[in-house]
Design a protein around this motif. Structure first.
Motif, PDB file in Angstrom:
ATOM      1  N   GLU A   1      57.313  27.252 142.333  1.00 50.42           N
ATOM      2  CA  GLU A   1      55.953  26.973 142.794  1.00 50.42           C
ATOM      3  C   GLU A   1      55.447  25.594 142.383  1.00 50.42           C
ATOM      4  OE1 GLU A   1      56.015  31.442 141.739  1.00 50.42           O
ATOM      5  OE2 GLU A   1      56.782  29.564 140.906  1.00 50.42           O
ATOM      6  N   HIS A   2      56.062  24.979 141.372  1.00 45.56           N
ATOM      7  CA  HIS A   2      55.455  23.792 140.769  1.00 45.56           C
ATOM      8  C   HIS A   2      56.340  22.552 140.717  1.00 45.56           C
ATOM      9  CE1 HIS A   2      52.612  26.865 139.605  1.00 45.56           C
ATOM     10  NE2 HIS A   2      53.473  27.437 138.783  1.00 45.56           N
TER      11      HIS A   2
ATOM     12  N   PRO B   1      58.388  19.764 142.288  1.00 47.16           N
ATOM     13  CA  PRO B   1      58.651  19.201 143.624  1.00 47.16           C
ATOM     14  C   PRO B   1      60.122  18.902 143.873  1.00 47.16           C
ATOM     15  CG  PRO B   1      57.651  17.552 142.179  1.00 47.16           C
ATOM     16  CD  PRO B   1      57.570  18.867 141.458  1.00 47.16           C
TER      17      PRO B   1
ATOM     18  N   GLU C   1      61.468  21.884 145.713  1.00 51.66           N
ATOM     19  CA  GLU C   1      60.668  22.374 146.834  1.00 51.66           C
ATOM     20  C   GLU C   1      61.099  21.625 148.096  1.00 51.66           C
ATOM     21  OE1 GLU C   1      56.707  23.644 144.278  1.00 51.66           O
ATOM     22  OE2 GLU C   1      56.652  21.821 145.491  1.00 51.66           O
TER      23      GLU C   1
ATOM     24  N   TYR D   1      53.342  29.155 147.562  1.00 50.77           N
ATOM     25  CA  TYR D   1      52.368  28.062 147.582  1.00 50.77           C
ATOM     26  C   TYR D   1      52.804  27.000 146.587  1.00 50.77           C
ATOM     27  CZ  TYR D   1      48.113  25.416 146.610  1.00 50.77           C
ATOM     28  OH  TYR D   1      47.208  24.413 146.417  1.00 50.77           O
ATOM     29  N   SER D   2      52.901  25.758 147.035  1.00 50.62           N
ATOM     30  CA  SER D   2      53.295  24.656 146.169  1.00 50.62           C
ATOM     31  C   SER D   2      52.056  24.005 145.565  1.00 50.62           C
ATOM     32  CB  SER D   2      54.084  23.604 146.959  1.00 50.62           C
ATOM     33  OG  SER D   2      54.206  22.396 146.216  1.00 50.62           O
TER      34      SER D   2
ATOM     35  N   TYR E   1      52.174  21.331 143.838  1.00 48.51           N
ATOM     36  CA  TYR E   1      52.359  19.884 143.927  1.00 48.51           C
ATOM     37  C   TYR E   1      51.929  19.369 145.300  1.00 48.51           C
ATOM     38  CZ  TYR E   1      54.450  15.253 143.873  1.00 48.51           C
ATOM     39  OH  TYR E   1      54.631  13.889 143.949  1.00 48.51           O
ATOM     40  N   TYR E   2      52.422  19.997 146.351  1.00 49.00           N
ATOM     41  CA  TYR E   2      52.097  19.549 147.704  1.00 49.00           C
ATOM     42  C   TYR E   2      50.805  20.162 148.241  1.00 49.00           C
ATOM     43  CZ  TYR E   2      56.790  17.577 147.823  1.00 49.00           C
ATOM     44  OH  TYR E   2      57.911  16.840 147.553  1.00 49.00           O
TER      45      TYR E   2
ATOM     46  N   MET F   1      54.684  26.710 151.453  1.00 51.88           N
ATOM     47  CA  MET F   1      56.016  26.358 151.953  1.00 51.88           C
ATOM     48  C   MET F   1      56.500  27.531 152.808  1.00 51.88           C
ATOM     49  SD  MET F   1      57.604  24.712 148.460  1.00 51.88           S
ATOM     50  CE  MET F   1      57.027  26.092 147.459  1.00 51.88           C
TER      51      MET F   1
END
Length: 558
Positions: free
Chosen positions: A314-315, A317, A320, A336-337, A339-340, A344
């Protein structure tokens, strides 16, 4: 105008704050972290932090002593004392940060507090998130003996009892798989109780003092002179071949030049050259932006999060990569990311591509540099880095100038003016960029085969880094090819050690791992690649099974 953040009042530093009071501050939206038992409020600094906002958000409510010490200079750590608003009594038990889903209660002075609240091992975690059958495992019920053997994951997982169907609908197939992976790590790594984790932390910090005493933080500038000589030869060969109209060969040497340059940019980003923030940043921007077309600011924002949230689906990048790769079955749930700041999606494209990710791994990495161009421009144009503060406010404009300079000499001067035909231009660009693919393999190799399980907020920094990172074994004469990235486990423990000293540091880390009984993962380059392909293949099989189950349920109207 002075953009320096306003520090906390000096007379507040003597306050002893309880866990309940700190929870209330976080509930009010304050950015509170703990360093060496000091409570720091970073509200005025968070938007100015050169490492980005997200790096701080992931440390809110946590003891960030080791993370901060690993990534910051002694001078920077001293400056942080200006933000102290108090201290904690006893051992701090981490909260789950809000960005990771932690929930916090507002504080009223009339609240009844447990006198031992500040040192409670469990209360902080439970107050910031609800219990989950997939993550809160009673190890006493497992009946498993912790072992440090070479047992395969299948043999260990086969002894784990199946999930209880009465646990509720949330404990689906994916939750059960997550529970199995967490259990596997808990079996093979030291327990997460305070006694074991504090012992690891104390010895990790003691090792850092030994490293400092042996001078391994001192940069070997002669080694960089050799590096500069190598870079010059590669660039000269590129120019020579370009002028002879040997465009394909010119692309080869330019790609090798870029491949080698990235290693020094990486060192500069970690302040591993001069250990001065401004000087190393300028060196990094000169190399990354002006010569390579990549944003150092983007890299710092991404890489700092990677270093503290390593292999977290999740965290982090760096893993991901949907819809192209899924490094964990958890990506099938459309995570859910943080970072972004987006979901996703495990959509139709992902469901198709992930099934064949083992075979697409190398072909996709051949085009990895093109994606870095996009991420670099996105970072600069959208201003995703700090916009305020005397330390960084001009970096964005220097990077923008670097990008313009790069595309002027490479895009216009080389590709357009020096190469006459579109056929040769396309071949030159593809070759020069694909030659850098080994770099992307090196970056992914040390993490993709390692654990992506979340063992909770009480795991020590040192154990998490060693559990999610591996080293690559290679002869000394090949160090130039790997550029220090083969010592990723050592690097993640001590990111500011100059790369030319990582090999010397490795034997100290191995001794540390033996002492605290943490498995030290080191494989050859070939074996590491096999492990990565095996991991990708295993996830692909899970994707196929999940797809078949979904189709079967759909056909039966369920």
């Amino acid at each position: 105008m002075d953009n320096s953040p306003v520090p906390a009042k000096v007379n507040e530093k003597g306050n002893v704050l309880s866990s309940r009071e700190i929870e209330g501050m976080i509930a009010d939206g304050q950015f509170i972290i703990i360093i060496d038992s000091k409570v720091l409020r970073l509200d005025s600094w968070v938007k100015l932090h050169p490492g980005g906002v997200l790096a701080i958000k992931h440390m809110v409510g946590r003891d960030a002593t080791d993370e901060v010490s690993a990534l910051h200079s002694y001078k920077a750590r001293q400056a942080m004392d200006a933000f102290q608003i108090g201290s904690v009594g006893g051992r701090w038990a981490n909260f789950v940060p809000p960005i990771q889903g932690g929930r916090f209660r507002h504080y009223n002075r009339s609240d009844n507090e447990d006198p031992d609240d500040s040192s409670s091992e469990i209360s902080n975690e439970l107050s910031s998130r609800p219990p989950s059958p997939a993550f809160d495992i009673d190890e006493r019920e497992l009946g498993l003996r912790r072992r440090k053997s070479s047992s395969t994951i299948s043999s260990v997982l086969s002894s784990i009892p199946p999930p209880d169907p009465s646990s509720g609908p949330r404990l689906c197939v994916l939750d059960a798989r997550t529970q199995q992976e967490i259990t596997f790590d808990k079996v093979n790594y030291p327990p997460l109780d305070a006694k074991h984790q504090d012992n690891i932390t104390q010895k990790y910090r003691a090792l850092n003092k030994r490293i400092q005493k042996e001078g391994l933080y001192n940069c070997n500038y002669y080694a960089y002179a050799v590096e500069a000589f190598r870079y010059s030869i590669l660039f000269a060969l590129f120019i020579f071949c370009l002028r002879r109209s040997w465009f394909w060969l010119a692309g080869l040497f330019l790609g090798c030049f870029w491949h080698q340059l990235v290693f020094t940019a990486h060192d500069a980003g970690h302040m591993g050259i001069t250990h001065d923030f401004q000087i190393d940043t300028c060196i990094g921007i000169l190399i990354a932006d002006f010569l390579g077309g990549l944003s150092l600011g983007w890299w710092k924002r991404s890489h700092n999060v990677h270093h503290i949230m390593t292999n977290s689906p999740e965290h982090d990048p760096d893993i991901e990569l949907m819809p192209f790769f899924a490094l964990s079955h958890r990506f099938f749930s459309s995570l859910y990311s943080t970072y972004y700041d987006r979901i996703m999606e495990y959509d139709a494209v992902a469901r198709c591509v992930v099934k064949y990710q083992k075979y697409l791994y190398y072909p996709i990495l051949l085009f990895g540099r093109f994606n870095l161009y996009f991420l670099s421009w996105e970072h600069i144009l959208l201003g995703l880095g700090p916009r305020k503060g005397r330390a960084v406010q001009w970096h964005r404009w220097l990077e923008l100038a670097g990008q313009v300079f790069f595309w002027a000499w490479f895009g216009y001067g080389v590709c357009y003016l020096s190469i006459p035909t579109w056929h040769d231009r396309i071949a030159f660009v593809l070759i020069s960029h694909m030659v850098t693919a080994p770099l992307h393999v090196q970056i992914t190799l040390s993490h993709y085969a390692m654990s992506t399980a979340d063992l909770g907020v009480h795991e020590s920094f040192a154990q998490k880094m060693l559990r999610t990172t591996m080293d690559v074994d290679c002869p000394t004469w090949l160090d130039f090819f790997h550029g220090g990235l083969q010592f990723q486990a050592v690097h993640h423990l001590y990111p500011r050690i100059p790369r030319h000293n990582l090999r010397k540091t490795q034997h100290l880390v191995k001794e540390f791992c033996e002492d605290v009984q943490i498995p030290y993962a080191v494989f050859t380059f070939i074996d590491g690649n096999r492990m990565v392909l095996g991991k990708l293949g295993d996830i692909a099989k899970q994707a196929k099974i999940l797809g078949e189950c979904q189709n079967a349920c759909a056909s039966h109207g369920k």
